[in-house]
Design an enzyme around this catalytic site. Sequence first.
Site, short mmCIF file in Angstrom:
data_model
loop_
_atom_site.label_atom_id
_atom_site.label_comp_id
_atom_site.label_asym_id
_atom_site.label_seq_id
_atom_site.Cartn_x
_atom_site.Cartn_y
_atom_site.Cartn_z
N GLU A 155 -2.43 8.19 8.56
CA GLU A 155 -2.94 9.64 8.52
C GLU A 155 -4.26 9.80 9.24
OE1 GLU A 155 -3.05 11.55 4.59
OE2 GLU A 155 -1.40 10.16 3.72
N ASN A 164 0.09 5.09 -1.64
CA ASN A 164 -0.70 6.19 -0.83
C ASN A 164 -2.14 6.20 -1.30
OD1 ASN A 164 -0.98 8.14 1.34
ND2 ASN A 164 -1.65 9.36 -0.63
N GLU A 165 -3.15 5.98 -0.70
CA GLU A 165 -4.44 6.40 -1.17
C GLU A 165 -4.82 6.07 -2.54
OE1 GLU A 165 -5.68 10.25 0.23
OE2 GLU A 165 -5.43 9.63 2.26
#
Length: 504
Positions: A311, A193-194
């Site tokens: 997201e 994630n990110e």
Amino acid sequence: MIMRVLGVSLMLLAVGAFSAAGQDATIKIDIERTIGAIDPMIYGGFIEHMGRCIYGGIYDPGNPLSDEDGFRKDTLQAVRDLQMPIIRWPGGNFSSGYHWMDGIGPREKRPARVELAWGSVESNQIGTDEYLAWCRKVGTEPYICVNLGTGSWEEARAWVEYCNRPKGTYYADLRVQNGHEEPYGVKYWGLGNEIDGPWQMGYKNAEDYSKFALEAAKLMKWMDNKIQLIASGSSHFGADWMEWNRTVLETLRDQIDFISLHTYVGSRGNYLEFMAQPVNVDRRIERTAALIEETRLRHNIQKPIYIAFDEYNVWHRANAQFEVPYVFEDALVVAGFLNSFVRHADSVKMANMAQVVNVLAPIHVEERGLYLHTIYFALQLFARHCHGNALDIFVKSPTFDAAGFKGVPYLDVSAAYDPAKKQLVIAAVNRHPEQALSTRIVNQTGALKDQAKVYELFHEDLKAANSFDGAPVQPVEKTTSCQADGLTYTFPPHSFSLIVAEVE
Ligand code: AHR
């Protein structure tokens, strides 16, 4: 009323032309001019171990509103009513410090850990088996994001083994020991994630992330070659954001099925600047889709690689609040995100509202019950009605300039045609703060039946909010008359309307 809320300066930004009489805008629709099939996964969601999302929102043992497993029944129903086909877990930033083995086995033996993403303590009372049980109760597809921050290749590989392999090997047998004889067959797996953000545990540059993710992907697919992998794409949009995506695509191209994008937008008090934010969503999708095509062409890749916008939401970071008290205008921006996903249905095949419960969420849950925020209804209208093929439509609308964007149409539109139901859906946000837009909608193929349904989300106060005291912001259902070759419809100022017409 509106001017009080918006401030006089907004009107100076309005530069487009309105007709004194006749039509202000035109939409031309041809149900044969398709962009691509809408994947229902664009109406997905995301739950993270953050604030009161999982603990208190989804899981609340001992509460009379919870079921025998401790899951809130009212939350389950509200999520079901959103018709989310896929829900991502366990983070978010949380996933970059999460070690999944902490969350399996007898609950009393699970360790409480310091949680660094959000500065809390993770009790591990909800782990893989509980998440998957909850997904089954909701009726949604799971999507697990592995830890490529502080985690290892082996940990990611073993997680796939635990979830998807038949009994007879170490981690699969652990699952059986924990009461789950049959493999879960989790299909969607996120590769971190990110990782492009310095706030992330285990932040890496594009080359280091891509090399690391490539090995994780290989091992995970060797466990189960039917899984689909989502690479961690750009989550912040500095000057070099496309370089991150280019490197990730170049390195992971043969392993991945999706590359992710994340975008949160907030209001700084200027209504039109806020309304213009979804323009960036269009741009980020189009630039990433172009990079994907460039990579596929250069390497003669036959399989598709799609975008997972895993997201997105409104997040007024200025007040750093996790539990955003969403107001009416936020729902218009969420509808703008969804319009963009539909318009790019050929490249965006998954999107996940971040998040679903309590934290940046359409559903607000407390011990005593829940209520639905304004943004809930924007997503629900799309998820219920907007299916089939996205249509390539022509829109002529007056425009405005704001937030550095020029010529932003007041009328933001997407359209879909479902051949199975012979239903045409037009989703339109009228971003104008105070002017209704009289619009001729021209139907170019087939004949419309004489009545269409309209679901309208409108409140005269842009700051109206739902709460335990009442729900002033909810869709209203109406009908409107059509001719075979179209209809004339007046979209109220600052409103979201979804028109459902039958085609003969
Ligand atoms: O959804 C909240 C957080 O926003 C997520 O954990 C992270 O991925 C993003 O920055």
